[in-house]
Design a protein around this motif. Sequence first.
Motif, mmCIF file in Angstrom:
data_model
loop_
_atom_site.group_PDB
_atom_site.id
_atom_site.type_symbol
_atom_site.label_atom_id
_atom_site.label_comp_id
_atom_site.label_asym_id
_atom_site.label_seq_id
_atom_site.Cartn_x
_atom_site.Cartn_y
_atom_site.Cartn_z
ATOM 1 N N GLU A 72 21.219 51.004 37.614
ATOM 2 C CA GLU A 72 20.899 50.862 38.887
ATOM 3 C C GLU A 72 19.281 50.953 39.240
ATOM 4 O O GLU A 72 19.397 51.933 39.372
ATOM 5 N N PRO A 73 18.908 50.301 39.460
ATOM 6 C CA PRO A 73 17.428 50.862 40.898
ATOM 7 C C PRO A 73 18.264 51.554 41.602
ATOM 8 O O PRO A 73 19.085 50.635 42.547
ATOM 9 N N VAL A 74 17.412 52.413 42.479
ATOM 10 C CA VAL A 74 18.439 52.853 43.993
ATOM 11 C C VAL A 74 18.593 52.257 44.833
ATOM 12 O O VAL A 74 19.585 52.343 45.430
ATOM 13 N N ALA A 75 16.924 51.842 45.097
ATOM 14 C CA ALA A 75 17.114 51.383 46.431
ATOM 15 C C ALA A 75 18.165 49.724 46.069
ATOM 16 O O ALA A 75 18.471 49.958 46.847
ATOM 17 N N GLU A 76 18.424 48.914 44.915
ATOM 18 C CA GLU A 76 19.210 48.193 44.888
ATOM 19 C C GLU A 76 20.546 48.241 44.948
ATOM 20 O O GLU A 76 21.045 47.865 45.934
ATOM 21 N N GLY A 77 21.237 49.581 44.874
ATOM 22 C CA GLY A 77 22.730 49.461 44.128
ATOM 23 C C GLY A 77 23.218 49.773 46.253
ATOM 24 O O GLY A 77 23.740 49.887 46.419
ATOM 25 N N LEU A 78 21.860 51.361 46.460
ATOM 26 C CA LEU A 78 22.057 51.801 48.395
ATOM 27 C C LEU A 78 21.923 49.950 48.858
ATOM 28 O O LEU A 78 22.686 50.338 50.425
ATOM 29 N N ALA A 79 21.418 49.041 48.788
ATOM 30 C CA ALA A 79 21.190 47.549 49.713
ATOM 31 C C ALA A 79 22.448 47.339 49.373
ATOM 32 O O ALA A 79 23.318 46.898 50.758
ATOM 33 N N ARG A 80 23.519 47.289 48.565
ATOM 34 C CA ARG A 80 24.848 46.904 48.335
ATOM 35 C C ARG A 80 26.301 48.116 48.701
ATOM 36 O O ARG A 80 27.639 47.589 48.861
ATOM 37 N N ALA A 81 25.878 49.348 49.695
ATOM 38 C CA ALA A 81 26.442 50.022 49.782
ATOM 39 C C ALA A 81 26.743 50.250 51.124
ATOM 40 O O ALA A 81 25.545 49.556 51.706
ATOM 41 N N PRO B 169 15.020 55.523 52.536
ATOM 42 C CA PRO B 169 15.638 54.951 53.847
ATOM 43 C C PRO B 169 16.622 54.195 53.267
ATOM 44 O O PRO B 169 17.526 53.531 52.305
ATOM 45 N N PHE B 170 17.674 54.859 54.864
ATOM 46 C CA PHE B 170 19.368 54.809 54.069
ATOM 47 C C PHE B 170 20.124 54.975 55.775
ATOM 48 O O PHE B 170 19.697 55.772 55.609
ATOM 49 N N GLU B 171 19.694 53.800 56.106
ATOM 50 C CA GLU B 171 20.022 53.999 57.734
ATOM 51 C C GLU B 171 21.814 53.839 57.840
ATOM 52 O O GLU B 171 22.276 53.139 59.344
ATOM 53 N N LYS B 172 22.943 53.455 57.041
ATOM 54 C CA LYS B 172 24.029 53.785 57.393
ATOM 55 C C LYS B 172 24.020 55.031 56.732
ATOM 56 O O LYS B 172 23.689 56.250 56.486
ATOM 57 N N PRO B 173 26.220 55.099 56.976
ATOM 58 C CA PRO B 173 26.149 56.783 57.236
ATOM 59 C C PRO B 173 26.286 57.521 56.129
ATOM 60 O O PRO B 173 26.205 56.541 55.126
ATOM 61 N N VAL B 174 25.905 58.993 56.036
ATOM 62 C CA VAL B 174 26.262 60.148 54.999
ATOM 63 C C VAL B 174 26.900 60.312 54.901
ATOM 64 O O VAL B 174 26.806 61.600 56.278
ATOM 65 N N LEU B 175 27.612 60.968 54.770
ATOM 66 C CA LEU B 175 29.026 61.853 54.465
ATOM 67 C C LEU B 175 28.563 62.783 53.694
ATOM 68 O O LEU B 175 27.726 62.806 52.835
ATOM 69 N N ARG B 176 29.671 64.406 54.107
ATOM 70 C CA ARG B 176 28.895 65.180 52.861
ATOM 71 C C ARG B 176 30.256 65.763 52.203
ATOM 72 O O ARG B 176 31.117 65.650 53.625
ATOM 73 N N GLY B 177 30.214 66.377 51.042
ATOM 74 C CA GLY B 177 31.508 67.440 51.055
ATOM 75 C C GLY B 177 31.284 68.080 49.997
ATOM 76 O O GLY B 177 30.356 68.161 49.381
ATOM 77 N N ARG B 178 32.338 68.377 49.587
ATOM 78 C CA ARG B 178 32.246 69.263 48.121
ATOM 79 C C ARG B 178 33.306 69.308 47.072
ATOM 80 O O ARG B 178 34.559 69.050 47.727
ATOM 81 N N VAL B 179 32.871 69.372 46.420
ATOM 82 C CA VAL B 179 34.504 69.542 45.320
ATOM 83 C C VAL B 179 35.339 71.086 44.648
ATOM 84 O O VAL B 179 34.610 71.828 45.200
ATOM 85 N N GLU B 180 36.154 71.362 45.244
ATOM 86 C CA GLU B 180 37.103 72.751 45.290
ATOM 87 C C GLU B 180 38.132 72.691 44.864
ATOM 88 O O GLU B 180 38.658 71.625 43.896
ATOM 89 N N PRO B 181 39.017 74.042 44.126
ATOM 90 C CA PRO B 181 39.936 73.885 43.385
ATOM 91 C C PRO B 181 40.837 73.369 44.294
ATOM 92 O O PRO B 181 40.791 73.738 45.419
ATOM 93 N N ALA B 182 42.626 72.540 44.273
ATOM 94 C CA ALA B 182 43.485 71.660 45.147
ATOM 95 C C ALA B 182 44.309 73.226 44.846
ATOM 96 O O ALA B 182 45.376 71.909 45.988
ATOM 97 N N PHE B 183 44.080 74.200 44.544
ATOM 98 C CA PHE B 183 45.134 75.048 44.876
ATOM 99 C C PHE B 183 45.211 75.969 45.361
ATOM 100 O O PHE B 183 44.121 76.105 44.727
ATOM 101 N N ALA B 184 45.226 77.188 46.534
ATOM 102 C CA ALA B 184 45.788 78.117 46.641
ATOM 103 C C ALA B 184 46.740 78.416 46.162
ATOM 104 O O ALA B 184 47.999 78.579 44.798
#
Length: 323
Positions: free
Chosen positions: A176-185, A201-216
């Motif tokens: 779907e168009p980006v603006a429409e999707g972000l408006a519902r998030a 434009p996006f005034e709501k929380p923006v989190l950042r992270g990464r995906v990495e191996p789940a075991f050492a």
Amino acid sequence: MKPPAFWSDPDSVLGALLSPLGAVYAGAGRARRRRAKPWRAPVPVICVGNLTLGGAGKTPTAIHILRRLAERGLAAHALSRGYGGSERGPHLVRPEIDDPARVGDEPLILASHAPTWISRDRAAGARAAVAAGAQALVLDDGFQNPALEKDLSLIVIDGPAGFGSGRVVPAGPLREPVAEGLARAEAVLILGRGDPLAGIPFEKPVLRGRVEPAFAGIPFKGLRALAFAGIGRPEKFFAMLRGLGVELAATRAFPDHAPYDDAILRRLAREAEALDAQLICTEKDAVKFPAWFRGAALPVPAKLTLQDEKALDALLDGTLRKF
């Protein structure tokens, strides 16, 4: 499916020619959401979705949220469409007897962390889960599905890939168009490097992270491997392995949710032997292997690591306080 190359090119002539079809697709989705009468569950419904086709990291994110809810003492259940499987549901996934041909690959991974339901009808699946004792529901995908009211929608974005060409399928990768999707998030989670929201434009929380191996404990550094993956963006998996110090003798990319028949697996085994390399794959690939091949390839489970865990906790706690 394997994304066509022009989906990442905003200047693609083919993409421009297909844009009218993208407008039709977007309009159909808009009309479907407008006509819908979503069911309101008596428990919190948390949706982990995205705006593009293909993998963005939704399943590791859903697992992380399920764990955070469990730490709060809630019986959280996962709800999935079961893409790639034949089961229409509602059906409670039983990893000991269900196979990917019936329930899909990602639900089998989810089911190792929490009770997981398959249902093409999301509202029917939610009702079944609530009747079975679910105190919270986590949707792995389903952001564009209007059958179920969402209390918190978190959009996951692959940072390096962003929104591709910015066009809607079939002209580009967008659902779907980006603006429409972000408006519902209620919030966005960007995984990996990049700033796909630059200039948006996006005034709501923006989190950042990464995906990495789940075991050492696995000696990745210096490991010579033939890596293969059937996910939305296999190169993301290969890049993670390189970052861990794995020596990639070869890589093999398969389409997202690709099945693995005996001929393909035997070919991979022969190639690895010829290269004197260890076969290595994602957990999503490994759940589809037949019994005779299990143990031949090293599966790498994925986990989500957030830069700011408290930001997610604030979103979850704010949602839970409504109930």
